[in-house]
Structure formats: structure tokens, C-alpha cells
Scaffold this motif. Structure first.
Motif, PDB file in Angstrom:
ATOM      1  N   LYS A 494       0.847  -1.194   0.000  1.00  0.00           N
ATOM      2  CA  LYS A 494       0.000   0.000   0.000  1.00  0.00           C
ATOM      3  C   LYS A 494       0.881   1.242   0.000  1.00  0.00           C
ATOM      4  O   LYS A 494       2.069   1.188   0.325  1.00  0.00           O
ATOM      5  CB  LYS A 494      -0.883   0.022   1.252  1.00  0.00           C
ATOM      6  N   CYS A 495       0.281   2.370  -0.347  1.00  0.00           N
ATOM      7  CA  CYS A 495       0.980   3.649  -0.178  1.00  0.00           C
ATOM      8  C   CYS A 495       1.418   3.778   1.272  1.00  0.00           C
ATOM      9  O   CYS A 495       0.631   3.519   2.189  1.00  0.00           O
ATOM     10  CB  CYS A 495       0.065   4.819  -0.545  1.00  0.00           C
ATOM     11  N   ARG A 496       2.655   4.166   1.477  1.00  0.00           N
ATOM     12  CA  ARG A 496       3.158   4.327   2.836  1.00  0.00           C
ATOM     13  C   ARG A 496       2.475   5.522   3.498  1.00  0.00           C
ATOM     14  O   ARG A 496       2.292   6.570   2.888  1.00  0.00           O
ATOM     15  CB  ARG A 496       4.676   4.532   2.819  1.00  0.00           C
ATOM     16  N   LYS A 497       2.135   5.367   4.767  1.00  0.00           N
ATOM     17  CA  LYS A 497       1.345   6.400   5.435  1.00  0.00           C
ATOM     18  C   LYS A 497       2.192   7.404   6.210  1.00  0.00           C
ATOM     19  O   LYS A 497       1.740   8.505   6.500  1.00  0.00           O
ATOM     20  CB  LYS A 497       0.338   5.754   6.371  1.00  0.00           C
ATOM     21  N   GLU A 521      -5.105   5.891   7.942  1.00  0.00           N
ATOM     22  CA  GLU A 521      -5.161   4.499   7.506  1.00  0.00           C
ATOM     23  C   GLU A 521      -6.262   4.277   6.467  1.00  0.00           C
ATOM     24  O   GLU A 521      -6.073   3.561   5.483  1.00  0.00           O
ATOM     25  CB  GLU A 521      -5.374   3.587   8.718  1.00  0.00           C
ATOM     26  N   ARG A 524      -5.300   5.115   2.825  1.00  0.00           N
ATOM     27  CA  ARG A 524      -4.251   4.357   2.136  1.00  0.00           C
ATOM     28  C   ARG A 524      -4.857   3.505   1.017  1.00  0.00           C
ATOM     29  O   ARG A 524      -5.938   2.958   1.160  1.00  0.00           O
ATOM     30  CB  ARG A 524      -3.485   3.464   3.111  1.00  0.00           C
TER      31      ARG A 524
END
Length: 738
Positions: A494-497, A521, A524
Motif C-alpha cells: 500500500k501507499c506508505r502512510k 489508515e 491508504r
């Protein structure tokens, strides 16, 4: 005797953590009969310049780390019978930038007369704070480049506070420079492009760049200021000098401005030769274009420096800041000045131009020529993204530059040194720093993934198995870090948060991420480009393990890649559109981009039954277009079907890069928007945009290594619509003529 065994690191107490300081170290000696040669071995933090009897003879510390400190071996010229003085000016930066990682400032050196140790840095060395450079923080050019400088020539020849140098504790484990020294050329020819008088803006608290950007300029007719029959069409250096004057200037303006055109995008150190009747302030600005009817000195960043000339003739070269530019402008706060030169001394990396490509199409020949200029201008202590704004080493940018350089210059040692610098930046989270050597508040995960591919390609083109083995712990750590980030539910990335990660791929809507600020979260998304880059890294590390004889590890990585690719296809494939979506959130697939689809094809993650649909969409240009930086992925994906798409690929290259040429480009841009990009901060010279050179050699001429180090290779030229193509490439196995 080992190098530096008896020499000591030197610095000045109280300046250990000071920002932007310049300390001079002096060695004075008498010579009866000069030796045949004098050699200095020297290392400094952050940078050094060496003067012999007042003449600059060498400069330029290699970009390194406190734990990987590099020394230079340089020839000292100009030593004469009788008394001599060597001055070493050391610049302590004291602040992290994208081109510098803070170390303990200092200098260590040894000087040999022929083969006899002659002088060492020690507590017998004299030192003083340099009186000419302004000490302490000044304007920062950019967060990548660091400090500009203010130089006061009226204080030359003084050494206030001369005292014994102080020995400091610092490791003497030093490594020889891994690449060649830059070649410093003579003053580059500069055409006087415009002239006139200026009046400073009445806005308050302007820095030097803002003063130049916002000054009122009044052009003067040719010859009005200088009385020269050539008017503005005067080329410098000019042995006789050209005298400029605006009598009673105080009544109408604050001084004179002169704008110089160096003819092509260039990189080098500022150089001036000028005679003024009184002590005179001169502001110096530089840029890549004249869209503002002047060099664009201020864009929230400062492309200017300050030089104060003493009465009489001044000659100066500034070794501590390399300028990337085509145009240079002086604001001279005087009614009269005689100019002999204003411009730069070019600082080029020595390259072998024996390899070549040429064909019957003059446009493609010109594209190739300008690509070479682009590559050359973005190579100094390491690969640079651009010479004007950043001069920083990024893995993604340098991957393109390396691929081009293997063919165009037969260059592997430069790539090897850059790979080492990047590997040394490995962080605790398994990612590389954004730039090397540096400490940056953010990093781009996809740029760490491409490092593994860079290493595998380096081995393929060089055959340097020992270095590949040495770098494998870094490659494995990166792959392990991505593996640990796989989502528990779908085993995809996933896209890093976290705010320290920039989910960037290219400068295109939806793919440029955002800098700073944590992601909630629920916001994401599953990230197809990142998974594709990870798949590429898995393919590359499997090839590396196979080449190094680790067959079980190679098999395991390939199995991991196959499973990842299957999950990517299940989640990101959009049957309705016949292409892959970039992102998935919940059950929604969205964002359709050429880059996303090209990456999935490029990394062999696209099944055969889907590939024709994706390639047709790429060729039809129905999705968000790929930008210059990542065009290689689109082009190489399409070239899998050369019968269908080869001519279209090279027609597009002719169109995109030809358009830049028709707009007066002498190097290729960061993006096709040119200077207008990024709120008027676009670069007109970017190393990642030289990719046509790779495509000409690998596809038009058809040369590709099939085993590491060209142990075997193929020559399979494609029908690209380019006729009469021929060339030459230097490989580890010898020269190949095509």
C-alpha cells in the motif's frame, strides 16, 4: 610508509559545528632547486581549494561520508626557486543538504617532492579565518545545493589572527578517489547579450537574489554604455577589455547591468576579470533562460552571489560553488568598469567520446548529440539530476544515466562509485536516503527499489562480480524491507502512510504523491506502481543471485515474484478498460496511467493474454501520459512488439525531443513543460532525459549483452524507420563496431 601516517587532521576550535565557515591553512617554505614534480594527497570536510603563491591550482573534495572518507592526489604547479606559500582554504558547511552529509570539518594532507615526503599537516601549520568570504549563514541557493557566498576582494592579502593549527581526532582510514578529477577549463566564451542600467527595487529586506530579480532594468542601445562598435555583440574573454560607463549614474540608476550568454547549458565555477575605479559591489546572478528578460535568480531559492571588487583590476574564481547555467548577469554598482571576462570556468568530468551513433536522419543525430551534452553536464563528483537547481544523486535519475553511459562513454567506474555512495546511505528501515551522501527528512520508496535493478544492470554491463557481491547485503536488505511491508490481507504494498515516505513515481497527476504529513489508515490505497517496482527488484535480485552462484536464493526470489505478480493481476487489472488501474481502495479501481501499465509489462508481470491490450493502449495514448523521466519503461515495453510499435516509438522520440530542440534547447529538460514547470522552477537540463542514447544503441543498432560483462551479446537491430545507422560501443571485452 603509509599515506597520512604522520600527518594530522587540522581544524579550528570553536568552529566544529559552525555553519558556512572558511578556514585558511598555510605552508611557507624555501626551495633552492624545484623538484620535477610536487604531489599533494589531501582530504577535507566539506571542501578544499589549494593555492600556490596566490594561484588556484586545484579544488574539489569528492562527495563522501565520515565513515568513507576519500582523498585526492593532485599535482602542485607553480612552485619556484626561493620562497613559496601554499594556502589551503577549507569550507566547513556545518549543515545537512541533499549534496552533503554533516561530518567533522577538517583537513589532512601530505606533500611530496618527487617521491620524498616534503610537508605534512601538523601543529606547525599556520591557520587563520579567511577574511574574504563572509563567515556564517548566508543565502542558501537551494536545499540541495547549500550556501551561496559573499566574497570581499578588498580584504585579500590579509591573514587576521594567524596562529598555529590545531590537531583534531579524526579517522585516518582514507580511500583513494574512486573516479577521475574534474577537468577545469579556461574561461568559457561568453557573448555580451544585453546591457543597460538598473535601479534597485524599493522593497525592503531583499536578499541578493531578490534584488536582482526585482530590479528595474533599462536597456541601452548597442554601444551606449561601452562605446564599442560591436555594441552588445562582444565576446569575452577580451584581451583589451571593454569599458562600460554610465556617467552621472546616481541621477538615473544604481549601476550598470550586463547579461552574458555562454551559448550552451554549462556547469562551472564563477570567474571574473574586471577593473573598477573604486571598491565596488557586484551582484552576480545566473540561470538557464531569459524568460524574465533576465536570469531567473529568485524562485524562493537564490541563484545569486555577491562579489565586492577592490579598486583596480580584479581576477577571481570561486571554487566552492559550481553554477549550472547558460546566462549570467552582473549588477555593477559603479559608473565605470572595464570588463575582461565574466562567466565560468567549466568543470567537466573526463569522458571517452570514442563511442558514437549516427544515422541518415539529422534530427536523430542532433538528439543524440544533445543527449551527450545533457549527460556530460550532469556528471561531476557523481551523477546529478540537474546542474542548475540541485546537483544531487538520486537512484532513479542515475539509473537512466548509467544505462546511457554504458553505451555512450563505455563508462563503468563512475556508475560503480555512485552505487557505492547510494549503498552507504542505507537506513535502519531498509530504505536508502533520498539523495547520497545526505541526510534528508523524506525518502522515496520506489527509488530504493530501483537500486537493486541498477546493481544488476551494472553487473550485466561491467562483469564486476566482486563489487556486485560486496553490494548484495544492501540489495537484500532493501528487498527484505519491502517484503516486511506487504499488507496482511492481500500481501501487496500500500501507499506508505508515514510522513517520512514520499509516495512519488513521476511528475504527473496522481503519481507525484505528497511531501510531509501522515496519511490516515482509511486513505491508504493499494499501489500498483510500487508493487511493480518491487516486482522489478525481485527479478533483479534473482538475476544477481543466479550470477553469483546462489541458485536456491534466486529460485526463491523468482517464486516470490511470481506470487506477487499474480496478486497484482487479480487486484489491479480492469477488464472493462483493458488496462491496469494505478490504485485500489476498497472495491474501487481508479487512475489509469501509461507509467503504471508500462511498469507492469516491463517487469514481466503482465500475462500474455493481457499484454496486447495494454500495449495497444500505450500506443494509442489514451491514458495519463508518461513523463520524460520514466519514458524508458513505456518505450521498452512497446519495443517488445517491434513489428507493431518500433517506428511509433522513435517517431515519438523525434517529436518530443525535437520540440525541445526547436525551442533552443542545448540540453534536454526535466519535463516537457521546461522552465514553466514546478511554479517556474523547471530545469532545462536533467540527466534522466538522455534516454534516447540508450534506445539508439540497444534497439536501432540492436546491441545488448546477454551474459554479464558482455561474455556474450546479441546484435539484433530493429526496423525503426531510422536508416543508415552505425555506431561503436566500448565494452569490457573490447570495442564493438555496429
Amino acid at each position: 610508509m603509509k599515506l597520512f601516517e604522520n600527518a594530522s587532521w587540522l581544524w579550528k576550535s570553536g568552529y566544529e559545528n559552525a555553519e558556512n565557515v572558511y578556514i585558511d591553512f598555510f605552508e611557507t617554505f624555501t626551495v633552492d632547486t624545484p623538484a620535477n614534480r610536487y604531489t599533494m594527497h589531501i582530504s577535507a570536510d566539506a571542501n578544499y581549494a589549494v593555492y600556490v603563491n596566490g594561484t588556484l591550482v586545484n579544488f574539489g573534495q569528492y562527495s563522501d561520508y565520515e565513515t568513507y572518507k576519500v582523498y585526492d592526489s593532485i599535482a602542485l604547479t607553480g612552485i619556484v626557486p626561493g620562497k613559496n606559500e601554499i594556502k589551503i582554504t577549507v569550507h566547513g558547511r556545518g549543515k545537512n543538504f541533499s549534496t552533503y552529509r554533516i561530518g567533522h570539518p577538517g583537513v589532512i594532507y601530505e606533500i611530496y617532492a618527487d617521491d620524498t615526503l616534503f610537508i605534512i599537516s601538523s601543529d606547525e601549520t599556520k591557520m587563520a579565518v579567511n577574511p574574504c568570504y563572509k563567515q556564517g549563514p548566508v543565502e542558501i541557493v537551494t536545499g540541495q545545493l547549500g550556501f551561496s557566498y559573499h566574497y570581499d576582494a578588498t580584504k585579500e592579502g590579509t591573514a587576521v589572527g594567524l596562529c598555529a593549527a590545531e590537531v583534531i581526532e579524526k579517522s585516518k582510514v582514507l580511500y583513494p578517489r574512486p573516479i577521475k578529477k574534474l577537468i577545469v577549463g579556461d574561461n568559457q566564451n561568453a557573448l555580451l547579450y544585453a546591457q543597460g542600467v538598473f535601479m534597485d527595487s524599493r522593497m525592503e529586506n531583499l536578499n541578493i537574489a531578490q534584488k536582482m530579480q526585482y530590479a528595474f532594468l533599462s536597456a541601452r542601445d548597442q554601444g551606449t554604455l561601452c562605446g564599442h562598435p560591436g555594441g552588445s555583440n562582444v565576446t569575452f574573454p577580451n584581451a583589451d577589455g571593454i569599458t562600460f560607463h554610465c556617467d552621472h549614474c546616481d541621477n538615473v540608476a544604481d549601476g550598470m547591468y550586463l547579461t552574458f550568454d555562454l551559448g550552451i547549458e554549462s556547469a562551472g565555477i564563477f570567474s571574473i576579470d574586471i577593473d573598477v575605479p573604486k571598491d565596488t559591489e557586484i551582484l552576480v546572478g545566473w540561470g538557464e533562460h531569459l524568460d524574465d528578460l533576465r536570469p531567473r535568480t529568485w524562485i524562493g531559492r537564490c541563484f545569486a552571489l555577491r562579489y565586492k571588487a577592490h579598486a583596480g583590476r580584479n581576477t577571481f574564481s570561486g571554487p566552492f560553488l559550481r553554477l549550472g547555467l547558460r546566462y549570467l548577469q552582473l549588477h555593477i554598482y559603479s559608473e565605470r568598469a572595464t570588463v575582461y571576462y565574466a562567466g565560468i570556468k567549466p568543470t567537466d568530468y573526463p569522458l571517452d567520446y570514442t563511442p558514437y551513433f549516427k544515422c541518415d536522419d539529422h534530427l536523430h543525430n542532433k538528439i543524440y548529440e544533445v543527449c551527450l551534452r545533457t549527460l556530460q553536464t550532469c556528471m561531476h563528483e557523481h551523477y546529478e539530476d540537474c546542474p542548475w537547481r540541485e546537483q544531487a544523486l538520486y537512484s532513479m535519475d542515475s539509473r537512466n544515466q548509467m544505462l546511457c553511459g554504458y553505451y555512450t562513454f563505455g563508462e563503468t567506474e563512475f556508475a560503480k562509485a555512485a552505487i557505492r555512495l547510494m549503498a552507504l546511505s542505507l537506513r535502519e528501515d531498509g530504505m536508502l536516503e533520498l539523495c547520497s551522501p545526505a541526510v534528508v527528512s523524506i525518502t522515496i520508496p520506489s527509488f530504493s527499489a530501483i537500486f537493486v535493478t541498477q546493481l544488476q544492470e551494472y553487473l550485466l554491463y561491467s562483469g564486476d562480480f566482486a563489487f556486485a557481491e560486496e553490494m548484495m547485503p544492501t540489495a537484500r536488505a532493501i528487498v527484505a524491507a519491502f517484503t516486511a511491508q506487504l499488507d496482511n490481507e492481500k500481501q501487496l504494498l500500500k501507499c506508505r502512510k508515514e510522513s517520512i515516505y514520499w509516495n512519488f513515481y513521476e511528475w504527473q497527476s496522481g503519481l507525484d504523491g505528497h511531501i510531509g504529513g501522515s496519511m490516515d489508515e482509511e486513505d491508504r490505497t493499494y499501489d500498483a506502481p510500487m508493487n511493480a517496482f518491487f516486482s522489478m527488484a525481485l527479478r533483479s535480485i534473482a538475476k544477481l543471485e543466479q550470477s553469483l552462484g546462489n541458485h536456491t536464493a534466486a529460485k526463491d526470489y523468482l517464486a516470490q515474484k511470481a506470487a506477487l505478480d499474480a496478486r497484482m493481476n487479480a487486484l489491479f487489472w480492469d477488464a472493462e478498460h483493458g488496462v491496469y488501474a494505478s490504485f485500489v481502495k476498497g472495491s474501487e479501481r481508479y487512475h489509469y496511467a501509461e507509467l503504471t501499465n508500462a511498469l507492469i509489462v516491463y517487469t514481466d508481470a503482465c500475462p500474455a493474454d493481457k499484454e496486447d491490450s495494454v500495449l495497444a493502449a500505450l500506443a494509442a495514448k489514451t491514458m495519463l501520459p508518461v513523463t520524460l523521466s520514466h519514458s524508458i519503461f513505456k518505450y521498452e515495453s512497446l519495443l517488445r512488439r517491434p513489428d507493431k510499435y518500433a517506428k511509433a516509438v522513435f517517431d515519438e522520440i523525434a517529436d518530443v525531443f525535437g520540440t525541445m530542440l526547436y525551442n533552443n534547447a542545448t540540453t534536454f529538460y526535466e519535463t516537457v513543460d521546461g522552465a514553466r514547470a514546478f511554479s517556474n522552477a523547471g530545469s532545462l537540463c536533467h540527466g534522466w532525459s538522455a534516454i534516447p542514447t540508450y534506445l539508439y544503441h540497444a534497439y536501432v543498432l540492436g546491441l545488448k549483452p546477454t551474459e554479464d560483462g558482455y561474455a556474450s551479446y546479441e546484435i539484433k537491430p530493429l526496423d525503426t524507420g531510422i536508416h543508415g545507422a552505425e555506431g561503436l560501443v566500448i565494452t569490457p571485452r573490447g570495442t564493438i563496431t555496429l
